[in-house]
Design a protein around this motif. Structure first.
Motif, PDB file in Angstrom:
ATOM      1  N   PRO A 152      46.460   8.447 -70.810  1.00 20.31           N
ATOM      2  CA  PRO A 152      47.545   7.465 -70.823  1.00 20.31           C
ATOM      3  C   PRO A 152      48.013   7.184 -72.232  1.00 20.31           C
ATOM      4  O   PRO A 152      47.233   7.176 -73.179  1.00 20.31           O
ATOM      5  N   CYS A 153      49.293   6.972 -72.382  1.00 20.01           N
ATOM      6  CA  CYS A 153      49.895   6.766 -73.698  1.00 20.01           C
ATOM      7  C   CYS A 153      50.482   5.363 -73.799  1.00 20.01           C
ATOM      8  O   CYS A 153      51.640   5.134 -73.440  1.00 20.01           O
ATOM      9  N   GLY A 154      49.697   4.417 -74.261  1.00 19.34           N
ATOM     10  CA  GLY A 154      50.219   3.109 -74.623  1.00 19.34           C
ATOM     11  C   GLY A 154      50.550   3.119 -76.103  1.00 19.34           C
ATOM     12  O   GLY A 154      50.265   4.078 -76.821  1.00 19.34           O
ATOM     13  N   GLN A 155      51.138   2.061 -76.623  1.00 20.36           N
ATOM     14  CA  GLN A 155      51.516   2.036 -78.025  1.00 20.36           C
ATOM     15  C   GLN A 155      50.306   2.150 -78.934  1.00 20.36           C
ATOM     16  O   GLN A 155      50.335   2.824 -79.959  1.00 20.36           O
ATOM     17  N   PRO A 186      34.403   5.892 -65.936  1.00 24.78           N
ATOM     18  CA  PRO A 186      33.637   6.567 -64.883  1.00 24.78           C
ATOM     19  C   PRO A 186      34.511   7.597 -64.183  1.00 24.78           C
ATOM     20  O   PRO A 186      35.723   7.414 -64.070  1.00 24.78           O
ATOM     21  N   PRO A 187      33.934   8.707 -63.720  1.00 27.94           N
ATOM     22  CA  PRO A 187      34.721   9.711 -62.991  1.00 27.94           C
ATOM     23  C   PRO A 187      35.474   9.083 -61.829  1.00 27.94           C
ATOM     24  O   PRO A 187      34.967   8.201 -61.133  1.00 27.94           O
ATOM     25  N   GLY A 188      36.717   9.539 -61.635  1.00 27.90           N
ATOM     26  CA  GLY A 188      37.519   9.056 -60.531  1.00 27.90           C
ATOM     27  C   GLY A 188      38.354   7.845 -60.859  1.00 27.90           C
ATOM     28  O   GLY A 188      39.138   7.392 -60.036  1.00 27.90           O
ATOM     29  N   GLN A 189      38.228   7.313 -62.072  1.00 29.10           N
ATOM     30  CA  GLN A 189      39.028   6.159 -62.462  1.00 29.10           C
ATOM     31  C   GLN A 189      39.949   6.545 -63.602  1.00 29.10           C
ATOM     32  O   GLN A 189      39.494   7.013 -64.637  1.00 29.10           O
ATOM     33  N   PHE A 190      41.217   6.363 -63.405  1.00 24.44           N
ATOM     34  CA  PHE A 190      42.205   6.696 -64.436  1.00 24.44           C
ATOM     35  C   PHE A 190      42.921   5.412 -64.831  1.00 24.44           C
ATOM     36  O   PHE A 190      43.791   4.932 -64.109  1.00 24.44           O
ATOM     37  N   PRO A 191      42.545   4.806 -65.971  1.00 26.68           N
ATOM     38  CA  PRO A 191      43.069   3.472 -66.311  1.00 26.68           C
ATOM     39  C   PRO A 191      44.474   3.485 -66.885  1.00 26.68           C
ATOM     40  O   PRO A 191      44.741   2.855 -67.891  1.00 26.68           O
ATOM     41  N   LEU A 192      45.368   4.239 -66.264  1.00 29.23           N
ATOM     42  CA  LEU A 192      46.751   4.201 -66.716  1.00 29.23           C
ATOM     43  C   LEU A 192      47.376   2.842 -66.424  1.00 29.23           C
ATOM     44  O   LEU A 192      48.393   2.481 -67.012  1.00 29.23           O
ATOM     45  N   SER A 193      46.735   2.071 -65.541  1.00 29.24           N
ATOM     46  CA  SER A 193      47.303   0.771 -65.207  1.00 29.24           C
ATOM     47  C   SER A 193      47.432  -0.107 -66.433  1.00 29.24           C
ATOM     48  O   SER A 193      48.323  -0.934 -66.525  1.00 29.24           O
ATOM     49  N   LEU A 207      52.952   3.339 -60.784  1.00 28.47           N
ATOM     50  CA  LEU A 207      51.915   4.219 -60.261  1.00 28.47           C
ATOM     51  C   LEU A 207      52.004   4.345 -58.743  1.00 28.47           C
ATOM     52  O   LEU A 207      51.680   5.392 -58.177  1.00 28.47           O
ATOM     53  N   ASP A 208      52.405   3.274 -58.094  1.00 25.02           N
ATOM     54  CA  ASP A 208      52.523   3.286 -56.635  1.00 25.02           C
ATOM     55  C   ASP A 208      53.883   3.779 -56.169  1.00 25.02           C
ATOM     56  O   ASP A 208      54.003   4.366 -55.082  1.00 25.02           O
ATOM     57  N   GLY A 236      49.632   7.516 -59.143  1.00 26.66           N
ATOM     58  CA  GLY A 236      48.290   7.007 -59.398  1.00 26.66           C
ATOM     59  C   GLY A 236      47.212   7.850 -58.747  1.00 26.66           C
ATOM     60  O   GLY A 236      46.168   8.121 -59.352  1.00 26.66           O
ATOM     61  N   GLU A 237      47.444   8.306 -57.512  1.00 29.53           N
ATOM     62  CA  GLU A 237      46.456   9.132 -56.814  1.00 29.53           C
ATOM     63  C   GLU A 237      46.279  10.480 -57.493  1.00 29.53           C
ATOM     64  O   GLU A 237      45.151  10.982 -57.639  1.00 29.53           O
ATOM     65  N   VAL A 238      47.381  11.085 -57.926  1.00 27.80           N
ATOM     66  CA  VAL A 238      47.293  12.387 -58.590  1.00 27.80           C
ATOM     67  C   VAL A 238      46.576  12.258 -59.932  1.00 27.80           C
ATOM     68  O   VAL A 238      45.716  13.084 -60.275  1.00 27.80           O
ATOM     69  N   LEU A 239      46.882  11.216 -60.691  1.00 33.36           N
ATOM     70  CA  LEU A 239      46.222  11.042 -61.982  1.00 33.36           C
ATOM     71  C   LEU A 239      44.749  10.695 -61.819  1.00 33.36           C
ATOM     72  O   LEU A 239      43.925  11.031 -62.676  1.00 33.36           O
ATOM     73  N   THR A 240      44.390  10.043 -60.729  1.00 35.43           N
ATOM     74  CA  THR A 240      42.980   9.782 -60.443  1.00 35.43           C
ATOM     75  C   THR A 240      42.235  11.094 -60.208  1.00 35.43           C
ATOM     76  O   THR A 240      41.110  11.278 -60.686  1.00 35.43           O
ATOM     77  N   ALA A 241      42.864  12.020 -59.483  1.00 35.04           N
ATOM     78  CA  ALA A 241      42.258  13.340 -59.263  1.00 35.04           C
ATOM     79  C   ALA A 241      42.122  14.100 -60.574  1.00 35.04           C
ATOM     80  O   ALA A 241      41.118  14.782 -60.819  1.00 35.04           O
TER      81      ALA A 241
END
Length: 303
Positions: A152-155, A186-193, A207-208, A236-241
């Motif tokens: 993820p790319c935040g500032q 942890p695997p399976g978590q993508f904190p792009l939120s 994401l949704d 969100g689902e694709v980035l989680t994968a």
């Protein structure tokens, strides 16, 4: 200028870029033995390694590409080994291979939010928008798998990556640059939120709302390519994968002979779109963007 002249100029440009000692003269550190296919020669270590080219589009318009061309955002021609050999006769198999590989960027260097590699940026995206990143993946060394990765790319991420080297990739998680250093979720978590915000935040509407898919379109030179959807769903689902390290190109590591072959080029596409009927929060003031890339791993990495 004829097509032949253009191709020859491209090859000479690669040679003039200092891509290898002795290449211009056709000399090589390896030579073919009687009965050996010269194309099988390699100067690489036994571990698999990836190089890649890409074309990113936004609403059908090219926005970023490697190799580049005179047209901004548009990918230049990628010459085949046969075209390189025909344009500069007498180079030798090793020099031809070196020139061919020079058209692709090392995957380890073309990953991040600082502009070295492709970034899907939905900061100003609206319902009806769509885009894609088409990858050409060149495997060198031993046969292996290409694992998709993202960040993820935040500032804060953008600021931190301007002067730092790429982070070693762990197949099970995605390394993230935060204000507190490198964090491995942890695997399976993508904190792009949180979009780079170490405090985290609720899952963003984008994401949704956005849909995404990763599609393997086959070998670059395939006469009749067959598309295979590796993963699809909401963004969100694709980035989680992707974060889980489960988006693999090259076959089943448990099936002997199903991995990507050395010196082969496979094509993969990351598609995204925002349905016309979607409702997206228009008040977001933080960027929603993710850097995309790939990492090569041995075929037995998950056995």
């Amino acid at each position: 200028m004829t097509t032949y002249q253009r191709r020859r100029r491209q090859v000479l440009g690669l040679l003039g870029a200092g891509i290898g000692i002795g290449v211009a003269s056709g000399s090589a550190s390896a030579s073919a033995q009687p009965g050996e296919d010269s194309r099988a020669l390699t100067m690489h270590a036994t571990e698999p390694s990836l190089r890649m080219a890409w074309q990113a589009t936004y609403n059908g318009v090219g926005v970023d590409a490697h190799p580049g061309s005179v047209e901004h955002g548009q990918q230049g021609d990628i010459l085949t080994r046969e075209e390189i050999d025909a344009a500069t006769p007498g180079l030798g198999a090793t020099a031809v291979e070196t020139c061919f590989e020079a058209q692709f960027a090392p995957a380890s260097e073309a990953f991040g939010c600082g502009g070295a590699g492709p970034v899907v940026d939905l900061t100003d995206a609206a319902p009806g928008d769509e885009g894609s990143v088409a990858f050409d993946l060149l495997l060198t060394g031993e046969p292996g798998l290409a694992v998709m990765r993202g960040r993820p790319c935040g500032q804060s991420t953008l600021d931190a990556e301007r002067d730092v080297v790429s982070v070693p990739f762990d197949i099970s998680v995605v390394p993230l640059q935060t204000d507190f250093g490198i964090a491995r979720p942890p695997p399976g978590q993508f904190p792009l939120s949180g979009r780079g915000d170490p405090d985290g935040a609720e899952t963003t509407p984008m994401l949704d709302a956005a849909l995404a898919a990763v599609v393997h379109t086959g070998a670059l030179d395939a006469a009749d390519p067959t598309e295979t959807v590796l993963v699809e769903g909401t963004l969100g689902e694709v980035l989680t994968a992707v974060a889980a390290g489960s988006v693999l190109v090259g076959g089943d590591p448990a099936v002997d002979g199903s991995c990507m072959a050395a010196e082969s080029v496979q094509t993969v596409r990351f598609d995204w779109s925002i349905p016309d009927s979607a409702t997206v929060d228009a008040d977001e003031d933080s960027p929603t963007a993710v850097a995309l890339g790939f990492e090569a791993v041995p075929c037995d990495a998950e056995e």
